[in-house]
Design an enzyme around this catalytic site. Structure first.
Site, PDB file in Angstrom:
ATOM      1  N   ASP A  99       0.823  -1.214   0.000  1.00 59.20           N
ATOM      2  CA  ASP A  99       0.000   0.000   0.000  1.00 59.20           C
ATOM      3  C   ASP A  99       0.854   1.259   0.000  1.00 59.20           C
ATOM      4  OD1 ASP A  99      -2.417   1.325  -0.063  1.00 59.20           O
ATOM      5  OD2 ASP A  99      -2.644   1.354   2.111  1.00 59.20           O
ATOM      6  N   ASN A 101     -11.081  -2.742  -5.163  1.00 58.01           N
ATOM      7  CA  ASN A 101     -10.367  -1.739  -5.953  1.00 58.01           C
ATOM      8  C   ASN A 101     -11.054  -1.417  -7.284  1.00 58.01           C
ATOM      9  OD1 ASN A 101      -7.110  -2.872  -4.772  1.00 58.01           O
ATOM     10  ND2 ASN A 101      -8.282  -1.110  -4.096  1.00 58.01           N
TER      11      ASN A 101
HETATM   12  C1  IPE Z   1      -5.279  -2.808  -0.088  1.00 59.67           C
HETATM   13  O1  IPE Z   1      -4.998  -1.465  -0.269  1.00 59.67           O
HETATM   14  C2  IPE Z   1      -5.284  -3.509  -1.402  1.00 59.67           C
HETATM   15  C3  IPE Z   1      -3.992  -3.627  -2.066  1.00 59.67           C
HETATM   16  C4  IPE Z   1      -2.838  -3.288  -1.580  1.00 59.67           C
HETATM   17  C5  IPE Z   1      -4.050  -4.198  -3.367  1.00 59.67           C
HETATM   18  P1  IPE Z   1      -6.155  -0.376  -0.373  1.00 59.67           P
HETATM   19  O2  IPE Z   1      -5.480   0.935  -0.511  1.00 59.67           O
HETATM   20  O3  IPE Z   1      -7.130  -0.748  -1.412  1.00 59.67           O
HETATM   21  O4  IPE Z   1      -6.848  -0.521   1.060  1.00 59.67           O
HETATM   22  P2  IPE Z   1      -7.749   0.502   1.856  1.00 59.67           P
HETATM   23  O5  IPE Z   1      -8.737   1.044   0.888  1.00 59.67           O
HETATM   24  O6  IPE Z   1      -6.838   1.582   2.353  1.00 59.67           O
HETATM   25  O7  IPE Z   1      -8.324  -0.276   2.989  1.00 59.67           O
HETATM   26  C1  IPE Z   2      -1.717   0.185  -3.337  1.00 57.25           C
HETATM   27  O1  IPE Z   2      -1.479   1.543  -3.367  1.00 57.25           O
HETATM   28  C2  IPE Z   2      -1.905  -0.382  -4.729  1.00 57.25           C
HETATM   29  C3  IPE Z   2      -3.286  -0.782  -5.037  1.00 57.25           C
HETATM   30  C4  IPE Z   2      -4.283  -0.787  -4.204  1.00 57.25           C
HETATM   31  C5  IPE Z   2      -3.531  -1.200  -6.392  1.00 57.25           C
HETATM   32  P1  IPE Z   2      -2.660   2.577  -3.337  1.00 57.25           P
HETATM   33  O2  IPE Z   2      -3.057   2.898  -4.744  1.00 57.25           O
HETATM   34  O3  IPE Z   2      -3.755   2.119  -2.465  1.00 57.25           O
HETATM   35  O4  IPE Z   2      -1.949   3.847  -2.701  1.00 57.25           O
HETATM   36  P2  IPE Z   2      -2.537   4.839  -1.629  1.00 57.25           P
HETATM   37  O5  IPE Z   2      -2.966   4.017  -0.442  1.00 57.25           O
HETATM   38  O6  IPE Z   2      -3.681   5.541  -2.266  1.00 57.25           O
HETATM   39  O7  IPE Z   2      -1.391   5.739  -1.306  1.00 57.25           O
HETATM   40 MG    MG Z   3      -4.154   2.354  -0.473  1.00 60.42          MG
END
Ligand code: IPE
Ligand code: IPE
Ligand code: MG
Length: 249
Positions: free
Chosen positions: A17, A65
């Site tokens: 993340d 997502n």
């Molecule tokens: C979790 O990250 C999913 C992945 C790393 C693929 P998210 O960014 O989607 O999680 P939330 O929304 O902060 O819980």
């Molecule tokens: C994790 O990074 C990757 C995916 C969920 C695909 P994020 O895209 O959630 O990055 P932040 O949490 O918005 O910084």
């Molecule tokens: Mg995230």
């Protein structure tokens, strides 16, 4: 502690993340963060293999997502395809078995074919297993296991009393791998976001503020060092664990 006598987790999973925030802090589009994140995937696979981890499971795209802006989702899909095309040969050369966990039926035909081919190419490799969780959700996983078991009961292939934790486990993703030892989440949040709900029952959790694109080899080693210091009791007392260790178990 030196790597030699360190307790290395057999199975590590990572919630990767922080890509979006990494890019935004540089006044860049979130997509730039996802691209940088791909390089970290690459380096983490190398680190894990070198450090002796037997299974690495990475959360790449959750079932939630899809709710992101369409433009971001489509770039993530393109990136996924691109990475599969570019990296799978290298994984194969390094003796790594590759697999996807999650509901792949929602991906394009082309991507599904690529996934199947990649899994087939690497299926006999034994140095490490790399599982990518894509369109994955822990609740989906438990639901699909339940459905498959119910189907067997309905067809009289199983009796109700055959349903046990072990049987449930046998129908859950990653059942052929060692139990999950260590679950890492980068990006500063303290939650599981519907990742490996069943599998994480006795995993050690490690949270770091480091954003995924910055999670380098040193950061990975720090997570493993933290794991090394934990006492895993599995419901027993600390004294029981210590006397077991003294007996060499
Ligand atoms: C979790 O990250 C999913 C992945 C790393 C693929 P998210 O960014 O989607 O999680 P939330 O929304 O902060 O819980
Ligand atoms: C994790 O990074 C990757 C995916 C969920 C695909 P994020 O895209 O959630 O990055 P932040 O949490 O918005 O910084
Ligand atoms: Mg995230």
């Amino acid at each position: 502690m030196s790597e030699d006598c360190q307790k290395i987790p057999q199975h590590v999973a990572i919630i990767m993340d922080g890509n979006g925030r990494w890019a935004q802090s540089r006044s860049k589009n979130r997509v730039v963060g996802h691209k940088a994140g791909v390089e970290t995937v690459r380096s983490s696979v190398t680190s894990a293999r070198k450090l002796g981890v037997k299974a690495l499971t990475l959360f790449a795209f959750s079932s939630e997502n899809w709710l992101r802006p369409e433009s971001e989702v489509s770039v993530l899909m393109e990136l996924f395809m691109f990475v599969l095309t570019r990296e799978v040969k290298r994984l194969h050369k390094n003796g790594i078995r590759f697999q996807i966990i999650g509901d792949v039926s929602r991906f394009s035909e082309k991507l599904q074919k690529k996934i199947k081919a990649s899994e087939a190419l690497t299926k006999n490799n034994t140095d490490m297993v790399l599982s990518i969780a894509a369109n994955y959700g822990g609740r989906w996983d438990i639901t699909q296991a339940t459905k498959n078991i119910a189907k067997k009961v309905k067809n009289d292939d199983l009796a109700l009393d055959d349903i046990s934790e072990q049987l449930m486990n046998d129908h859950i993703s990653l059942n052929d791998l060692p139990d999950l030892d260590l679950l890492i989440r980068t990006g500063g949040d303290y939650r599981i976001s519907n990742f490996l709900l069943w599998q994480a029952a006795y995993a050690e959790f490690y949270f770091t503020d480091i954003l995924w694109p910055d999670f380098d080899r040193k950061a990975f080693e720090e997570a493993l060092n933290s794991f090394d210091k934990r006492e895993r009791r599995f419901g027993l007392t600390g004294d029981q664990i210590k006397s077991n260790t003294l007996l060499g178990n």
